[in-house]
Write an enzyme that holds these catalytic residues in place. Structure first.
Site, mmCIF file in Angstrom:
data_model
loop_
_atom_site.group_PDB
_atom_site.id
_atom_site.type_symbol
_atom_site.label_atom_id
_atom_site.label_comp_id
_atom_site.label_asym_id
_atom_site.label_seq_id
_atom_site.Cartn_x
_atom_site.Cartn_y
_atom_site.Cartn_z
ATOM 1 C CB CYS A 2 26.832 -1.525 -2.887
ATOM 2 S SG CYS A 2 26.725 -3.333 -2.942
ATOM 3 C CE LYS A 591 30.371 -0.913 16.604
ATOM 4 N NZ LYS A 591 29.164 -1.125 17.219
HETATM 5 O O1 M6R Z 1 32.977 -7.009 17.472
HETATM 6 P P1 M6R Z 1 32.230 -7.779 18.702
HETATM 7 O O2 M6R Z 1 30.831 -8.328 18.311
HETATM 8 O O3 M6R Z 1 33.090 -9.375 18.967
HETATM 9 O O4 M6R Z 1 32.337 -7.272 20.115
HETATM 10 C C1 M6R Z 1 31.953 -7.741 21.333
HETATM 11 C C2 M6R Z 1 31.455 -6.873 22.317
HETATM 12 O O5 M6R Z 1 32.613 -6.024 22.805
HETATM 13 C C3 M6R Z 1 30.519 -5.731 21.925
HETATM 14 O O6 M6R Z 1 29.178 -6.636 21.497
HETATM 15 C C4 M6R Z 1 29.898 -4.663 22.940
HETATM 16 O O7 M6R Z 1 29.318 -5.640 24.062
HETATM 17 C C5 M6R Z 1 28.951 -3.934 22.255
HETATM 18 N N1 M6R Z 1 29.550 -2.563 22.621
HETATM 19 C C6 M6R Z 1 27.758 -3.896 23.299
HETATM 20 O O8 M6R Z 1 26.818 -2.890 22.572
#
Ligand code: M6R
Length: 596
Positions: A2, A591
């Site tokens: 928060c 991301k």
């Molecule tokens: O948002 P999500 O957890 O579904 O994303 C999955 C992958 O794209 C994510 O974990 C990616 O491998 C990261 N950038 C790794 O650090």
């Protein structure tokens, strides 16, 4: 995660725009509800709050029209009580004459709410922020003045929190800090207080930091600091902030990734509070226990959490689970699943297209959809029968760090509960994470310059640390652009060993019970000239055989794998910076991957 902000000014004026702006600046922390309260000279309180995004709620409830001399805004990220209008903050006392909001967790909230009701107070919500208000109200009713009431409330409220509170018939604002961020701003004609610096900087660069166990009394032209322990005033000089807004948002760290790595003790603590209080855990466990087939489904880092989750579920609950990459679930898992089967979909963003594709396909076959998801209100959360939130707040840096740790912690918690084991041991984890980060940083820094020169390396693990090796390798390749392969340590001799030459770095992640097996792999690599780096608890066998040992605090086979990922996160970060890259925004990546 928060956020709170409070302001007191020297005259009645429109406060809505200031509060909306502060809320926007707090919003990076992650939230599901937002609320504003203003206190007027005529001793009335205007309180408006609801579930939703800052701009939507502000427009719907017309925050911009709110006036007063004192104002409070809070962004809530649900832990105690579902996201709802009534649980949103700020909260009123029984008579509606005092209003306050908090940031953090009051761990004895349930017991306190029962006490407050028994004492005749009106408790309207499930939220622990309301408990902060009633804790002060309780002592005002007993005849204390405001400062004394807050001092006593501090003792009643267990947990980590900061809160800001104001009374209608008083002309000050008050705040207190107990292990949750709080900083004061000193502007012309106003003082303000917030859980973090970026919401203050647009108003002033003169600030004062608040320490644990201190009460702040805000006046329009000055602040007073009082020590909770003895009620004595504290003298403190204001300081001038010279860093940019962007730097302030990184909390003093050079990159969001480093900040997020260092947030792990706190978010682990918050997740444990949440899981212990959540009404969703029991039905979640019930679905896991009764599933015919249980799939754990994710991509990238979230898939690695599934791998470790499957090990925990098997070892602690005797519950077989199949970890699978989301796109592979469609050709491999889908043909055999039906209404008796359960999928736990794991995703930080809750928007990854590969994960949602698997989810929609699974649902068409009647499979039960559960999830571990960080982003509140995401598609995955909405589409799940039961979603457990990961309590990490926003993760801004592209490489996932704190969300991985909490995904794994959630699996460990669920596996312990499913196996009818106590979860009390997990309470040690936040401190162990802190201890590991502190100890690992110099050890990692010592080897980073040498490793930064290599474009190829391996990261090996076994059993519970297999998932950690894969995760470490993903982190390393994602932000250093070096090729790093993660592998089961026993597979190395089946082929990749041929790549080893003088100085070739091979990282071995060892659980406390797997040392003999790892030592074999270490020796096979060392005798061919490889640079062997072990990550594990202090162990004479690792010390004797590995060239470099990064020592983890002693924690046992359940917690040690979680700690082992931390040096790998730090190493990836250090190598990325040493190689001249921006770890927060690696090239070619985003991301959230909302494409096939
Ligand atoms: O948002 P999500 O957890 O579904 O994303 C999955 C992958 O794209 C994510 O974990 C990616 O491998 C990261 N950038 C790794 O650090």
């Amino acid at each position: 995660m928060c956020g709170i902000f409070g302001i007191i000014t020297d005259r009645e004026q429109p406060l809505g725009p200031i509060l909306i702006d502060a809320a926007r600046r707090l919003s990076y922390r992650g939230y599901d509800s937002v609320g504003c309260a203003t206190l007027h000279a005529d001793r009335t309180i205007d309180l408006r709050k609801d579930v939703g995004k800052v701009d939507d709620v502000a427009a719907r409830l017309d925050f911009a029209a709110m006036t007063g001399r004192r104002g409070i805004v809070q962004l809530r990220w649900a832990t105690f009580g579902v996201p709802s209008q009534i649980n949103a903050q700020p909260h009123l006392d029984s008579a509606g004459e005092m209003v306050g909001a908090h940031n953090g967790n009051v761990v004895n909230n349930v017991e306190l709410r029962q006490q407050f009701s028994a004492e005749g107070m009106i408790v309207r919500s499930m939220n622990d922020g309301e408990s902060c208000v009633h804790a002060v109200e309780r002592h005002l009713r007993r005849g204390c003045d405001m400062v004394e009431a807050i001092r006593r409330a501090y003792d009643d409220l267990e947990g980590d929190y900061a809160f800001v509170i104001g009374r209608a018939d008083d002309d000050r604002l008050y705040a207190i800090k107990k292990s949750s961020g709080l900083v004061v701003g000193l502007a012309d004609g106003a003082t303000c207080i917030s859980s973090d610096l970026p919401s203050i900087l647009p108003l002033t660069r003169r600030i004062m930091r608040v320490n644990d166990g201190e009460i702040v009394i805000l006046h329009p032209d000055r602040v007073e600091l009082i020590r909770v322990a003895d009620g004595e005033p504290i003298a403190r000089e204001a300081e001038e902030i010279v860093e940019s807004m962007a730097a302030a948002q990184k909390g003093g760290y050079a990159h969001f990734m480093l900040k997020e790595i260092h947030e792990q003790p706190q978010v682990a603590r918050e997740l444990l509070h949440l899981l212990n209080a959540s009404a969703q855990v029991a039905p979640f466990l019930d679905r896991l226990a009764n599933a015919r087939q249980l799939y754990l489904i994710g991509c990238g880092t979230s898939y690695h959490a599934c791998l470790l989750g499957a090990v925990y579920l098997a070892q602690l609950a005797g519950r077989p689970a199949i970890p699978i990459l989301a796109p592979q679930f469609i050709p491999q898992g889908l043909p055999t699943v039906g209404p008796d089967d359960v999928g736990v979909f794991v995703s930080q963003s809750g928007e990854t297209k590969d994960v949602l594709n698997a989810l929609y396909a699974a649902r068409q076959r009647g499979m039960t959809v559960l999830s571990l998801v960080n982003v509140i209100g995401s598609t995955l959360m909405k589409e799940s029968e039961i979603a457990l939130p990961m309590a990490c707040g926003y993760e801004i840096s592209v490489p996932a760090t704190k969300t991985f740790t909490n995904q794994v912690l959630a699996f460990l918690y669920l596996a312990l509960r499913l196996g009818k084991h106590a979860t009390a041991e997990l309470a040690r984890l936040p401190d162990l994470i802190q201890e590991t980060l502190t100890a690992a940083e110099p050890q990692v820094n010592a080897i980073a310059p040498e490793l930064a020169a290599w474009d190829d390396l391996y990261c090996l693990g076994y059993g519970a640390t297999y998932a950690i090796a894969l995760e470490g390798a993903l982190k390393l390749k994602e932000i250093t652009y070096a090729h790093c392969e993660g592998m089961l340590s026993t597979e190395f001799k089946h082929g990749p060993l041929s790549a080893v030459r003088e100085g070739y770095p091979v990282i071995f992640v060892s659980g406390p019970d797997d040392v003999p097996l790892l030592v074999s792999g270490i020796n096979e690599t060392a005798c061919r000239g490889g640079h062997t780096i072990a990550i594990g608890e202090d162990d004479d066998r690792l010390r004797a055989n590995a060239q470099t040992l990064i020592v983890l605090p002693s924690s046992g086979p359940l917690l040690s794998p979680i700690l082992a990922v931390l040096p790998l996160q730090l190493l990836s970060y250090q190598l990325s910076v040493a190689r001249g890259y921006d770890p927060d925004f690696p090239r070619n990546l985003s991301k959230t991957l909302t494409v096939d």
